[in-house]
Design a protein around this motif. Structure first.
Motif, PDB file in Angstrom:
ATOM      1  N   LEU A 170       0.828  -1.197   0.000  1.00 12.53           N
ATOM      2  CA  LEU A 170       0.000   0.000   0.000  1.00 12.53           C
ATOM      3  C   LEU A 170       0.869   1.256   0.000  1.00 12.53           C
ATOM      4  O   LEU A 170       0.564   2.228  -0.709  1.00 12.53           O
ATOM      5  CB  LEU A 170      -0.931  -0.013   1.210  1.00 12.53           C
ATOM      6  CG  LEU A 170      -1.822   1.212   1.437  1.00 12.53           C
ATOM      7  CD1 LEU A 170      -2.627   1.566   0.196  1.00 12.53           C
ATOM      8  CD2 LEU A 170      -2.751   0.973   2.639  1.00 12.53           C
ATOM      9  N   TYR A 171       1.930   1.230   0.760  1.00 15.47           N
ATOM     10  CA  TYR A 171       2.863   2.376   0.774  1.00 15.47           C
ATOM     11  C   TYR A 171       3.377   2.664  -0.639  1.00 15.47           C
ATOM     12  O   TYR A 171       3.477   3.828  -1.059  1.00 15.47           O
ATOM     13  CB  TYR A 171       4.026   2.081   1.715  1.00 15.47           C
ATOM     14  CG  TYR A 171       5.058   3.176   1.784  1.00 15.47           C
ATOM     15  CD1 TYR A 171       4.888   4.264   2.640  1.00 15.47           C
ATOM     16  CD2 TYR A 171       6.201   3.140   0.990  1.00 15.47           C
ATOM     17  CE1 TYR A 171       5.841   5.285   2.708  1.00 15.47           C
ATOM     18  CE2 TYR A 171       7.146   4.150   1.044  1.00 15.47           C
ATOM     19  CZ  TYR A 171       6.964   5.216   1.899  1.00 15.47           C
ATOM     20  OH  TYR A 171       7.903   6.229   1.955  1.00 15.47           O
ATOM     21  N   ARG A 172       3.653   1.612  -1.387  1.00 10.97           N
ATOM     22  CA  ARG A 172       4.148   1.801  -2.755  1.00 10.97           C
ATOM     23  C   ARG A 172       3.085   2.419  -3.661  1.00 10.97           C
ATOM     24  O   ARG A 172       3.414   3.111  -4.632  1.00 10.97           O
ATOM     25  CB  ARG A 172       4.634   0.462  -3.332  1.00 10.97           C
ATOM     26  CG  ARG A 172       5.910  -0.056  -2.673  1.00 10.97           C
ATOM     27  CD  ARG A 172       6.533  -1.196  -3.455  1.00 10.97           C
ATOM     28  NE  ARG A 172       5.722  -2.404  -3.446  1.00 10.97           N
ATOM     29  CZ  ARG A 172       5.792  -3.350  -2.509  1.00 10.97           C
ATOM     30  NH1 ARG A 172       6.637  -3.214  -1.491  1.00 10.97           N
ATOM     31  NH2 ARG A 172       5.038  -4.428  -2.578  1.00 10.97           N
ATOM     32  N   GLN A 173       1.808   2.188  -3.358  1.00  4.90           N
ATOM     33  CA  GLN A 173       0.752   2.820  -4.147  1.00  4.90           C
ATOM     34  C   GLN A 173       0.781   4.338  -3.973  1.00  4.90           C
ATOM     35  O   GLN A 173       0.567   5.087  -4.939  1.00  4.90           O
ATOM     36  CB  GLN A 173      -0.623   2.275  -3.728  1.00  4.90           C
ATOM     37  CG  GLN A 173      -0.822   0.797  -4.001  1.00  4.90           C
ATOM     38  CD  GLN A 173      -0.697   0.448  -5.472  1.00  4.90           C
ATOM     39  OE1 GLN A 173      -1.235   1.141  -6.336  1.00  4.90           O
ATOM     40  NE2 GLN A 173      -0.007  -0.639  -5.741  1.00  4.90           N
ATOM     41  N   PHE A 174       1.055   4.794  -2.762  1.00  4.49           N
ATOM     42  CA  PHE A 174       1.202   6.226  -2.525  1.00  4.49           C
ATOM     43  C   PHE A 174       2.358   6.784  -3.353  1.00  4.49           C
ATOM     44  O   PHE A 174       2.227   7.821  -4.009  1.00  4.49           O
ATOM     45  CB  PHE A 174       1.482   6.488  -1.039  1.00  4.49           C
ATOM     46  CG  PHE A 174       0.279   6.514  -0.153  1.00  4.49           C
ATOM     47  CD1 PHE A 174      -0.268   7.719   0.268  1.00  4.49           C
ATOM     48  CD2 PHE A 174      -0.313   5.338   0.292  1.00  4.49           C
ATOM     49  CE1 PHE A 174      -1.371   7.753   1.108  1.00  4.49           C
ATOM     50  CE2 PHE A 174      -1.418   5.363   1.134  1.00  4.49           C
ATOM     51  CZ  PHE A 174      -1.945   6.572   1.544  1.00  4.49           C
TER      52      PHE A 174
END
Length: 249
Positions: A58-62
């Motif tokens: 999810l962090y990588r989606q940001f």
């Protein structure tokens, strides 16, 4: 004015289309993002598929979308990911919306069912065990005109068996109450009227966290946004706009 972002998270099974109708209605006002947990490109990394994997995914989606903060709207298992992410990265989350959210480790029929399923897995052929998972985790409801068990089976059998079992085991390790009690961003918690199995895991939410607003969608089951799309969207949109939330009665 730059649009606020909403990142949508699907359940333990399913894919990025879980909130497609909501995205279609909101994308003119918000930067809407959805993604698949089990994207082959992510799985190539060989990282263990534990909760930490989902948090960093999810962090990588940001970072991929070049956004600093976002609303997170999550379904069922996705609520675990969203809560754990918010605990780790609180400054990146504007608000949380949980649809069919539940508490892990809470004494309940749901928790008993998860433990039973994992203990008995070796006793059944995989296809048979998945059918038992469907019956105990996502049972059909006479009030809801859909075969939720068949849907669960269809999408679960599309997953690698090890991935599904590993994701299921997260329920035994995640301390929902402790994590939720620490969160200091607004939370909209939406449950369907007939979602009895998962509602039974919930404590007094306001006592657990005063930032929680609870809404119950009448005529809906576990995927309340699917069963009663317009009711859900009305509540969700008002919440996003910062309007006072009135529980649907």
């Amino acid at each position: 004015m730059e649009k606020e972002a909403i990142i949508f998270l699907h359940g333990m099974i399913g894919n990025q289309h879980a909130f497609k109708r909501e995205i279609d209605r909101l994308e003119e006002q918000y930067h809407c993002i959805a993604y698949d947990y089990y994207d082959p490109a992510d799985l190539e990394s060989k990282e263990p598929l534990v909760l930490d994997f989902f948090i960093e995914q999810l962090y990588r989606q940001f970072r991929k979308a070049n956004i600093e903060k976002a609303h997170l709207c999550s379904l069922s298992y996705g609520c675990i990911v969203a809560a754990a992410f918010t605990e780790r990265y609180p400054d990146m989350v504007i608000s949380l919306t949980f649809v069919g959210g539940y508490c892990c480790q809470a004494p309940s029929q749901f928790y008993t069912n998860v433990v039973t399923l994992l203990e008995e897995k070796s006793l059944f052929e995989y296809n048979v065990w998945v059918k038992r998972c469907a019956r105990l985790l996502n049972p059909n409801k006479e009030h809801i005109p859909e075969d939720s068990e068949s849907i669960f089976i269809k999408y679960t059998l599309q997953l690698d068996p090890v991935l599904f079992e590993t994701a299921l085991r997260v329920h035994l390790d995640f301390d929902s109450r402790t994590v939720l009690s620490k969160i200091r961003v607004p939370i909209l918690w939406v449950m369907g009227e007939y979602d009895d199995l998962y509602k039974a895991t919930l404590p007094d939410l306001k006592t657990l966290n005063p930032y929680i607003e609870y809404a119950e969608i009448m005529g809906a089951g576990h995927v309340a946004h699917v069963h009663q799309h317009e009711q859900f969207l009305s509540v969700f949109h008002k919440y996003l706009q910062g309007m006072s939330l009135q529980v649907i009665a």
